[in-house]
Write an enzyme that holds these catalytic residues in place. Structure first.
Site, PDB file in Angstrom:
ATOM      1  N   SER A  75       0.803  -1.224   0.000  1.00 24.41           N
ATOM      2  CA  SER A  75       0.000   0.000   0.000  1.00 24.41           C
ATOM      3  C   SER A  75       0.835   1.273   0.000  1.00 24.41           C
ATOM      4  O   SER A  75       0.287   2.365  -0.166  1.00 24.41           O
ATOM      5  CB  SER A  75      -0.947   0.023   1.215  1.00 24.41           C
ATOM      6  OG  SER A  75      -0.226   0.252   2.400  1.00 24.41           O
ATOM      7  N   LYS A  87       1.405   4.148   7.233  1.00 22.26           N
ATOM      8  CA  LYS A  87       0.651   4.979   6.298  1.00 22.26           C
ATOM      9  C   LYS A  87       1.150   6.423   6.407  1.00 22.26           C
ATOM     10  O   LYS A  87       1.860   6.784   7.340  1.00 22.26           O
ATOM     11  CB  LYS A  87      -0.853   4.951   6.628  1.00 22.26           C
ATOM     12  CG  LYS A  87      -1.523   3.598   6.445  1.00 22.26           C
ATOM     13  CD  LYS A  87      -1.701   3.207   5.000  1.00 22.26           C
ATOM     14  CE  LYS A  87      -2.490   1.919   4.848  1.00 22.26           C
ATOM     15  NZ  LYS A  87      -1.724   0.724   5.270  1.00 22.26           N
TER      16      LYS A  87
END
Length: 202
Positions: free
Chosen positions: A123, A160
Protein backbone atom coordinates in the site's frame (compact mmCIF):
# COMPACT_ATOMS: atom_id res chain seq x y z
CA UNK A 1 26.26 14.06 30.61
CA UNK A 2 23.67 15.37 33.04
CA UNK A 3 20.11 14.02 33.06
CA UNK A 4 17.63 16.36 31.41
CA UNK A 5 14.23 17.49 32.59
CA UNK A 6 11.34 16.46 30.31
CA UNK A 7 11.09 20.00 28.93
CA UNK A 8 14.80 20.21 28.11
CA UNK A 9 14.75 16.72 26.63
CA UNK A 10 11.91 17.87 24.35
CA UNK A 11 13.85 20.99 23.33
CA UNK A 12 16.95 18.91 22.61
CA UNK A 13 14.93 16.50 20.45
CA UNK A 14 13.43 19.48 18.60
CA UNK A 15 16.93 20.81 17.88
CA UNK A 16 18.15 17.42 16.72
CA UNK A 17 15.08 16.97 14.48
CA UNK A 18 15.48 20.40 12.86
CA UNK A 19 19.16 19.77 12.13
CA UNK A 20 18.40 16.33 10.67
CA UNK A 21 15.49 17.50 8.52
CA UNK A 22 16.55 21.01 7.47
CA UNK A 23 20.34 21.00 7.78
CA UNK A 24 20.35 23.86 10.28
CA UNK A 25 19.33 24.37 13.90
CA UNK A 26 16.32 26.36 15.06
CA UNK A 27 16.73 29.95 16.23
CA UNK A 28 15.80 31.08 19.74
CA UNK A 29 12.61 32.53 18.25
CA UNK A 30 11.79 29.15 16.69
CA UNK A 31 12.24 27.43 20.05
CA UNK A 32 10.18 30.04 21.90
CA UNK A 33 7.35 29.67 19.38
CA UNK A 34 7.44 25.87 19.38
CA UNK A 35 7.26 25.58 23.18
CA UNK A 36 5.05 28.58 23.92
CA UNK A 37 7.66 30.61 25.80
CA UNK A 38 6.83 34.26 26.46
CA UNK A 39 10.18 35.46 25.15
CA UNK A 40 13.45 34.35 23.58
CA UNK A 41 15.18 34.88 26.91
CA UNK A 42 13.31 31.87 28.32
CA UNK A 43 14.48 29.78 25.37
CA UNK A 44 18.02 31.07 25.93
CA UNK A 45 17.97 29.80 29.53
CA UNK A 46 17.12 26.30 28.34
CA UNK A 47 19.79 26.44 25.61
CA UNK A 48 22.38 27.53 28.18
CA UNK A 49 21.39 24.60 30.40
CA UNK A 50 21.66 22.14 27.49
CA UNK A 51 25.09 23.52 26.67
CA UNK A 52 26.26 23.22 30.29
CA UNK A 53 24.93 19.65 30.41
CA UNK A 54 27.06 18.73 27.39
CA UNK A 55 24.28 18.09 24.88
CA UNK A 56 24.92 21.00 22.53
CA UNK A 57 27.55 23.61 21.70
CA UNK A 58 26.69 27.24 21.00
CA UNK A 59 28.62 29.74 18.88
CA UNK A 60 28.13 33.20 20.44
CA UNK A 61 26.50 36.02 18.45
CA UNK A 62 25.07 33.76 15.75
CA UNK A 63 21.32 33.57 15.15
CA UNK A 64 21.56 29.83 14.46
CA UNK A 65 24.74 29.00 16.33
CA UNK A 66 23.51 25.79 17.99
CA UNK A 67 25.13 22.48 17.06
CA UNK A 68 25.11 19.01 18.56
CA UNK A 69 27.98 18.30 20.92
CA UNK A 70 30.63 15.94 19.55
CA UNK A 71 29.63 12.83 21.59
CA UNK A 72 26.09 13.01 20.16
CA UNK A 73 27.08 12.88 16.53
CA UNK A 74 26.25 9.71 14.72
CA UNK A 75 28.39 6.64 15.33
CA UNK A 76 30.10 4.94 12.41
CA UNK A 77 27.90 1.85 12.84
CA UNK A 78 24.37 1.56 14.22
CA UNK A 79 23.06 -1.54 15.97
CA UNK A 80 19.30 -1.58 15.42
CA UNK A 81 16.79 -4.27 16.48
CA UNK A 82 14.20 -5.70 14.09
CA UNK A 83 10.97 -5.82 16.12
CA UNK A 84 8.67 -7.68 13.75
CA UNK A 85 6.31 -6.71 10.95
CA UNK A 86 4.12 -3.78 9.96
CA UNK A 87 1.27 -3.84 7.46
CA UNK A 88 1.39 -1.86 4.24
CA UNK A 89 -2.20 -2.83 3.51
CA UNK A 90 -4.85 -3.78 6.05
CA UNK A 91 -3.54 -3.40 9.63
CA UNK A 92 -2.10 -6.54 11.20
CA UNK A 93 -1.68 -7.65 14.80
CA UNK A 94 1.43 -6.59 16.71
CA UNK A 95 4.62 -8.65 16.49
CA UNK A 96 7.07 -6.96 18.81
CA UNK A 97 9.66 -9.60 19.70
CA UNK A 98 13.26 -8.82 18.75
CA UNK A 99 13.82 -10.94 15.65
CA UNK A 100 17.43 -9.91 15.03
CA UNK A 101 19.96 -7.13 15.54
CA UNK A 102 21.47 -5.49 12.45
CA UNK A 103 24.68 -3.48 12.14
CA UNK A 104 23.95 -0.67 9.69
CA UNK A 105 25.48 2.40 8.09
CA UNK A 106 23.92 5.56 9.62
CA UNK A 107 23.77 7.19 6.18
CA UNK A 108 20.82 4.91 5.34
CA UNK A 109 18.60 7.01 7.59
CA UNK A 110 17.66 10.68 7.83
CA UNK A 111 17.54 10.29 11.60
CA UNK A 112 18.74 7.46 13.81
CA UNK A 113 15.88 4.93 14.15
CA UNK A 114 15.01 3.22 17.41
CA UNK A 115 14.01 0.01 15.65
CA UNK A 116 13.20 -1.60 12.31
CA UNK A 117 9.98 -3.24 11.11
CA UNK A 118 9.54 -5.55 8.13
CA UNK A 119 6.89 -4.34 5.68
CA UNK A 120 4.11 -6.70 4.63
CA UNK A 121 2.01 -5.47 1.71
CA UNK A 122 2.12 -2.95 -1.11
CA UNK A 123 0.00 0.00 0.00
CA UNK A 124 3.02 2.35 0.23
CA UNK A 125 4.71 1.66 -3.10
CA UNK A 126 4.25 5.21 -4.41
CA UNK A 127 6.45 6.36 -1.52
CA UNK A 128 9.08 3.79 -2.49
CA UNK A 129 8.24 1.39 0.36
CA UNK A 130 7.83 -2.18 -0.87
CA UNK A 131 6.86 -5.56 0.53
CA UNK A 132 9.83 -7.01 2.40
CA UNK A 133 11.57 -3.68 3.07
CA UNK A 134 12.86 -2.95 6.56
CA UNK A 135 11.66 0.50 7.62
CA UNK A 136 13.48 2.53 10.26
CA UNK A 137 11.15 3.98 12.89
CA UNK A 138 11.88 6.80 15.32
CA UNK A 139 9.69 6.17 18.36
CA UNK A 140 7.47 9.13 19.22
CA UNK A 141 3.82 9.64 20.06
CA UNK A 142 3.08 12.53 17.72
CA UNK A 143 3.67 13.42 14.07
CA UNK A 144 3.11 16.29 11.69
CA UNK A 145 0.56 16.29 8.90
CA UNK A 146 2.02 14.48 5.89
CA UNK A 147 4.61 12.38 7.73
CA UNK A 148 4.80 8.62 7.23
CA UNK A 149 3.94 6.96 10.53
CA UNK A 150 3.55 3.60 12.15
CA UNK A 151 0.16 3.75 13.86
CA UNK A 152 -1.76 1.37 16.09
CA UNK A 153 -5.49 1.21 15.38
CA UNK A 154 -7.64 -0.98 17.64
CA UNK A 155 -4.57 -3.01 18.58
CA UNK A 156 -3.34 -3.55 15.02
CA UNK A 157 -0.34 -1.90 13.40
CA UNK A 158 0.01 -0.24 10.00
CA UNK A 159 2.35 2.11 8.12
CA UNK A 160 0.65 4.98 6.30
CA UNK A 161 0.98 8.68 5.55
CA UNK A 162 -0.75 10.75 8.25
CA UNK A 163 -3.32 13.40 7.39
CA UNK A 164 -4.46 15.63 10.23
CA UNK A 165 -7.68 17.60 9.79
CA UNK A 166 -8.42 19.60 12.90
CA UNK A 167 -8.81 17.02 15.63
CA UNK A 168 -9.32 14.09 13.25
CA UNK A 169 -6.86 11.69 11.65
CA UNK A 170 -6.75 9.91 8.33
CA UNK A 171 -4.25 7.23 7.31
CA UNK A 172 -3.42 7.50 3.63
CA UNK A 173 -2.09 4.61 1.55
CA UNK A 174 0.26 5.42 -1.32
CA UNK A 175 -1.23 2.96 -3.77
CA UNK A 176 -4.51 3.74 -5.58
CA UNK A 177 -5.66 0.15 -5.05
CA UNK A 178 -6.20 0.91 -1.35
CA UNK A 179 -8.70 3.21 0.35
CA UNK A 180 -7.77 5.71 3.07
CA UNK A 181 -8.53 4.76 6.66
CA UNK A 182 -10.62 7.34 8.52
CA UNK A 183 -9.95 7.05 12.23
CA UNK A 184 -13.21 7.18 14.18
CA UNK A 185 -13.45 8.91 17.58
CA UNK A 186 -14.41 5.67 19.33
CA UNK A 187 -11.41 3.77 17.95
CA UNK A 188 -8.26 3.14 19.97
CA UNK A 189 -5.64 5.03 17.93
CA UNK A 190 -2.14 6.23 18.63
CA UNK A 191 1.08 6.89 16.78
CA UNK A 192 4.00 4.63 17.60
CA UNK A 193 6.68 6.38 15.56
CA UNK A 194 7.70 8.13 12.35
CA UNK A 195 9.48 6.73 9.30
CA UNK A 196 13.11 7.79 8.93
CA UNK A 197 14.49 5.57 6.15
CA UNK A 198 14.59 2.01 4.91
CA UNK A 199 16.80 -0.95 4.13
CA UNK A 200 16.10 -3.23 1.19
CA UNK A 201 17.67 -6.67 1.30
CA UNK A 202 17.92 -9.02 -1.69
Amino acid sequence: MDTLTPKRRAIFEFIRERIAEHGQPPSLADIATRFGFASRSVARKHITALCQAGYIDVTPNQARGIRLAEPLRRPEILEIPVLGQVAAGAPIGPDLGIHEQLLLDPSLFRRTPDYLLKVRGDSMIDDGIFDGDLVGILQQADARDGQIVVARLDGEVTIKRLQRQGGTYRLLPRNPAYAPIDVQPEQDFFIEGVFCGLLRRD
